[in-house]
Design an enzyme around this catalytic site. Structure first.
Site, PDB file in Angstrom:
ATOM      1  N   ASP A 235       0.811  -1.218   0.000  1.00 15.25           N
ATOM      2  CA  ASP A 235       0.000   0.000   0.000  1.00 15.25           C
ATOM      3  C   ASP A 235       0.846   1.271   0.000  1.00 15.25           C
ATOM      4  OD1 ASP A 235      -2.123  -1.705   0.187  1.00 15.25           O
ATOM      5  OD2 ASP A 235      -2.973  -0.818   2.001  1.00 15.25           O
TER       6      ASP A 235
ATOM      7  N   HIS B 160       3.676  -2.294   3.125  1.00 14.99           N
ATOM      8  CA  HIS B 160       3.684  -0.942   2.558  1.00 14.99           C
ATOM      9  C   HIS B 160       4.995  -0.682   1.834  1.00 14.99           C
ATOM     10  CE1 HIS B 160       0.764  -0.861   5.859  1.00 14.99           C
ATOM     11  NE2 HIS B 160       0.152   0.121   5.212  1.00 14.99           N
TER      12      HIS B 160
END
Length: 279
Positions: A99, A244
Site C-alpha cells: 500500500d 507498505h
C-alpha cells in the site's frame, strides 16, 4: 514501440491477471478468486538464480480482438457490505499486497525482488504518489502485477462527504489508467475504514473492495525480523498479506521481503493475483 502499442501491451497484461471470476457478488462473500496455483510454476530449490530461471504462465489472456484488446469487459461489481478478505485457490495460495506507493526509494527494490522470484503481487497506490511515479506503474504493468486504487491522499473516507470520497477515488482511477494502461479493478480503503458510501462509489467506478488477512504492521518499523515472523506465522492458504512500499521508511519491508519470500516458496506457497469475471 509507440505509446499506443505500449498501452495495448499493458492492457493485455492486466487482462491476463484479471481473467475469469471473483467469488460471490453481494452480501458477506469475502473471498477472491485467484489465478490457479498450477498456473504459476514454483521455483526449485537452489537459490535466486535457479528460481529466476523458470518463467510462469501467469499471463492468461481472455479472447482478444485483432487489435489486441479484450472482446469483453469485466462484469460490473455489485455493492458489497464487507470487503474481500481471502483468496480462493488450490493448495497453498497467498496474495502479497503493498500500500501507499509508489515510492522511488523502496518500490523499485520490491519490484526487483518479486521479479527475481517470478512472483506477482498487488500494489494499492495513492494517486498523488502515482502521479509522480508513473514510470513505476508502467513497470508494474510490464511485470504483470495488479495495481489497485488506494485514494488520492490517503484520507479517512468515513469522515468525508460523498463528493469528496468520489473525487479521492476517481482521480486515482484516472492517473492509474494514464500510467498503467487500464483503469483499476480493485480498491482498498485507507486504514481499512469502510462504510456504505465507500462500497457504493467503489462499485460504481467498477472496482471490488479488498482488505487483508495478515497485517505485517511494517509501518510501525518494528524491525526486519519481526516483520518476517509476522508474515511467516500468518502464512496459510488463502491469506492476503498487507505491507507498505511508501508512507515512511520502508527499508525494513524491503529487507523482510527478501527474507520471507524464498522461505515461503520453499514451504510450498504460491503467490498469485486475483481475477475478475468477464461478460
Amino acid at each position: 514501440m509507440d505509446m499506443d502499442q505500449l498501452l495495448t501491451r499493458r492492457r493485455a497484461l492486466i487482462a491476463g491477471a484479471a481473467v475469469l471470476g471473483t467469488a460471490g457478488a453481494t452480501g458477506t462473500a469475502r473471498v477472491l478468486t485467484a489465478e490457479p496455483a498450477g498456473s504459476q510454476v514454483r521455483p526449485p530449490a537452489g537459490g535466486p538464480r535457479a528460481r529466476a530461471a523458470l518463467k510462469s504462465s501467469a499471463h492468461r489472456l481472455p479472447p482478444m480482438t485483432e487489435d489486441g484488446r479484450p472482446r469483453s469487459r469485466p462484469l460490473r461489481p455489485s455493492v458489497r457490505r464487507e470487503p474481500l478478505l481471502h483468496v480462493s485457490g488450490r493448495g497453498r495460495t497467498m496474495v502479497l499486497t503493498f500500500d501507499d506507493g509508489p515510492d522511488p526509494r523502496y518500490t523499485p527494490s520490491i519490484l526487483k525482488t518479486l521479479r527475481e522470484y517470478d512472483v506477482r503481487a498487488m500494489f494499492f497506490v495513492c494517486g498523488k504518489m502515482a502521479a509522480a511515479g508513473k514510470n513505476l506503474l508502467a513497470e508494474m504493468a510490464d511485470d504483470g502485477h495488479v495495481v489497485g486504487n488506494h485514494t488520492w491522499t490517503h484520507p479517512l473516507l468515513t469522515e468525508l462527504r460523498r463528493p469528496q470520497i468520489r473525487s479521492e477515488i476517481e482521480r486515482t482511477c484516472d492517473v492509474i489508467e494514464d500510467a498503467y494502461g487500464a483503469r483499476p479493478l480493485w480498491f482498498r480503503a485507507p486504514y481499512g475504514a469502510w462504510n456504505r458510501a465507500v462500497f457504493q462509489i467503489g462499485a460504481d467506478l467498477g472496482m471490488e473492495p479488498v482488505a487483508w488477512t495478515v497485517d505485517s504492521l511494517d509501518w510501525t518499523t518494528p524491525g526486519t525480523g519481526t516483520i518476517v515472523r509476522r508474515v511467516e506465522h500468518g502464512a496459510a492458504p488463502g491469506v492476503i498479506v498487507l505491507s507498505h512500499d511508501a508512507g515512511g521508511d520502508r527499508s525494513q519491508t524491503v529487507r523482510a521481503l527478501r527474507d520471507y519470500l524464498p522461505q515461503l516458496l520453499d514451504r510450498g506457497y504460491h503467490f498469485t493475483v486475483p481475477r475478475r469475471r468477464y461478460a
